[in-house]
Write a protein that holds these residues in place. Structure first.
Motif, PDB file in Angstrom:
ATOM      1  N   GLN A  49      60.014  45.988  54.265  1.00 50.98           N
ATOM      2  CA  GLN A  49      59.026  45.909  53.177  1.00 50.98           C
ATOM      3  C   GLN A  49      58.585  47.285  53.085  1.00 50.98           C
ATOM      4  OE1 GLN A  49      55.902  43.447  54.503  1.00 50.98           O
ATOM      5  NE2 GLN A  49      57.457  41.578  54.687  1.00 50.98           N
ATOM      6  N   GLY A  50      58.511  48.122  53.884  1.00 45.50           N
ATOM      7  CA  GLY A  50      58.076  49.535  53.654  1.00 45.50           C
ATOM      8  C   GLY A  50      59.051  50.085  52.981  1.00 45.50           C
ATOM      9  N   THR A  64      57.554  53.517  51.019  1.00 44.03           N
ATOM     10  CA  THR A  64      56.679  54.180  51.931  1.00 44.03           C
ATOM     11  C   THR A  64      57.176  54.325  53.176  1.00 44.03           C
ATOM     12  OG1 THR A  64      55.788  52.006  52.681  1.00 44.03           O
ATOM     13  CG2 THR A  64      54.535  53.166  50.717  1.00 44.03           C
ATOM     14  N   TYR A  72      46.053  53.526  61.236  1.00 43.74           N
ATOM     15  CA  TYR A  72      46.877  52.539  62.218  1.00 43.74           C
ATOM     16  C   TYR A  72      47.043  53.126  63.659  1.00 43.74           C
ATOM     17  CZ  TYR A  72      51.597  50.515  63.667  1.00 43.74           C
ATOM     18  OH  TYR A  72      52.433  50.195  64.476  1.00 43.74           O
ATOM     19  N   ARG A 131      49.022  57.323  57.846  1.00 45.97           N
ATOM     20  CA  ARG A 131      48.410  56.099  58.730  1.00 45.97           C
ATOM     21  C   ARG A 131      47.607  56.423  59.944  1.00 45.97           C
ATOM     22  NH1 ARG A 131      53.416  52.884  60.883  1.00 45.97           N
ATOM     23  NH2 ARG A 131      54.137  55.032  61.452  1.00 45.97           N
ATOM     24  N   ILE A 188      49.288  44.862  61.820  1.00 46.38           N
ATOM     25  CA  ILE A 188      49.838  45.257  60.389  1.00 46.38           C
ATOM     26  C   ILE A 188      49.680  46.770  60.508  1.00 46.38           C
ATOM     27  CG2 ILE A 188      48.445  43.194  59.340  1.00 46.38           C
ATOM     28  CD1 ILE A 188      46.272  45.263  58.770  1.00 46.38           C
ATOM     29  N   SER A 189      50.567  47.214  59.361  1.00 46.80           N
ATOM     30  CA  SER A 189      50.580  48.550  59.098  1.00 46.80           C
ATOM     31  C   SER A 189      50.826  49.052  57.591  1.00 46.80           C
ATOM     32  CB  SER A 189      52.136  49.139  59.814  1.00 46.80           C
ATOM     33  OG  SER A 189      52.248  50.501  59.384  1.00 46.80           O
ATOM     34  N   GLU A 190      50.404  50.025  57.197  1.00 46.37           N
ATOM     35  CA  GLU A 190      50.440  50.295  55.810  1.00 46.37           C
ATOM     36  C   GLU A 190      50.140  51.957  55.663  1.00 46.37           C
ATOM     37  OE1 GLU A 190      47.063  48.844  53.751  1.00 46.37           O
ATOM     38  OE2 GLU A 190      45.511  49.554  55.293  1.00 46.37           O
ATOM     39  N   SER A 191      50.556  52.522  54.788  1.00 46.81           N
ATOM     40  CA  SER A 191      50.641  53.796  54.404  1.00 46.81           C
ATOM     41  C   SER A 191      49.695  54.163  53.471  1.00 46.81           C
ATOM     42  CB  SER A 191      52.312  54.501  53.942  1.00 46.81           C
ATOM     43  OG  SER A 191      53.132  54.208  55.118  1.00 46.81           O
TER      44      SER A 191
END
Length: 250
Positions: A193-194, A199, A153, A150, A91-94
């Motif tokens: 999605q980002g 983001t 991440y 991140r 998974i990844s997220e900012s």
């Protein structure tokens, strides 16, 4: 590879993972595609079966060792001993460092690093018994260059690189190679999605800063996986094979 082997790909229902699944299927291998996205998993597996592939879709949470162990029991029963593992799920997220809670940090580590630990360790008995195995982890350029907003991440993916190099030394005597691929910008649903969330910059903007001026594709990563899993790569282990269009050179 001279004959059909059993391949496990985590995060196999979309993006890079699906590209890897398709590549190994095209080579005539029996592939277990593991993912948490049940509906998408079944949809893509049905398409591949329609093309004659031997596919086993399994709903798996890589952060849960019992989930991995149960899935591998099914893989062994239906496809045979596991020979090749591609630990791709992640998974990844900012989020700014000050806003990373302990729970957010732990979730990132559980999926992106501990998930690789589970995925790899549970497959080793088959590889040791065969005296042959290929392990490929998917890390990230973020682990090499750092990543704005991140940090969690990048830390998890850095751990994947360290784990890969250590396992390469430990498992070489058993005929098992262990390598990692750190992609940079790849056109995937996760990237979309980002971008939609604001983001992540549009891919065409990022492409202007890549020596090979385009985003990567899942098949670019899959082609590298095919090589690392081949007999031709039998003397390649502990390596970080950057497939990034020259975006990071180091």
């Amino acid at each position: 590879m001279s004959s059909s082997k059993v391949v496990v790909v985590t995060g196999g229902a979309s993006g890079i993972g699906l590209g890897i699944v398709k590549r190994f299927v095209q080579q005539g291998h029996r592939v277990a595609m593991l993912d948490v996205q049940e509906a998408l998993l079944e949809k893509e597996a049905a398409v591949l079966r329609g093309q004659g592939a031997i596919i086993l879709p399994l709903v798996v949470n890589v952060a849960d060792r019992t989930s991995i162990d149960d899935a591998y029991a099914k893989v062994r029963a239906e496809l045979g001993p596991i020979a090749i593992v591609v630990a791709n799920a992640g998974i990844s997220e900012s989020i700014g460092f000050d806003d990373i809670t302990v729970d957010i940090w732990q979730r990132m580590i559980d999926i992106n690093l501990t998930g690789v630990f589970h995925t790899v360790q549970a497959a080793l008995p088959d590889m040791r018994q065969a005296g042959w195995g290929r392990i490929i982890t998917i890390s990230s350029q973020a682990a090499q260059s750092g990543a704005m907003d991140r940090a969690h991440y990048a830390a998890a993916k850095s751990g994947v690189i360290g784990l890969t190099r250590s396992l390469a030394r430990e498992l070489a005597a058993h005929g098992i190679t262990v390598n990692t691929i750190p992609p940079s910008v790849v056109a995937t649903p996760m990237a979309d999605q980002g971008i939609a969330a604001g983001t992540f910059p549009p891919l065409e903007i990022i492409a202007q800063h890549i020596p090979i001026p385009r985003p990567g594709t899942p098949d670019d990563i899959a082609a590298a996986c095919e090589y690392l899993a081949s007999d031709g790569a039998s003397y390649v282990t502990g390596q970080v094979l950057a497939v990034n269009g020259g975006m990071f050179i180091g």
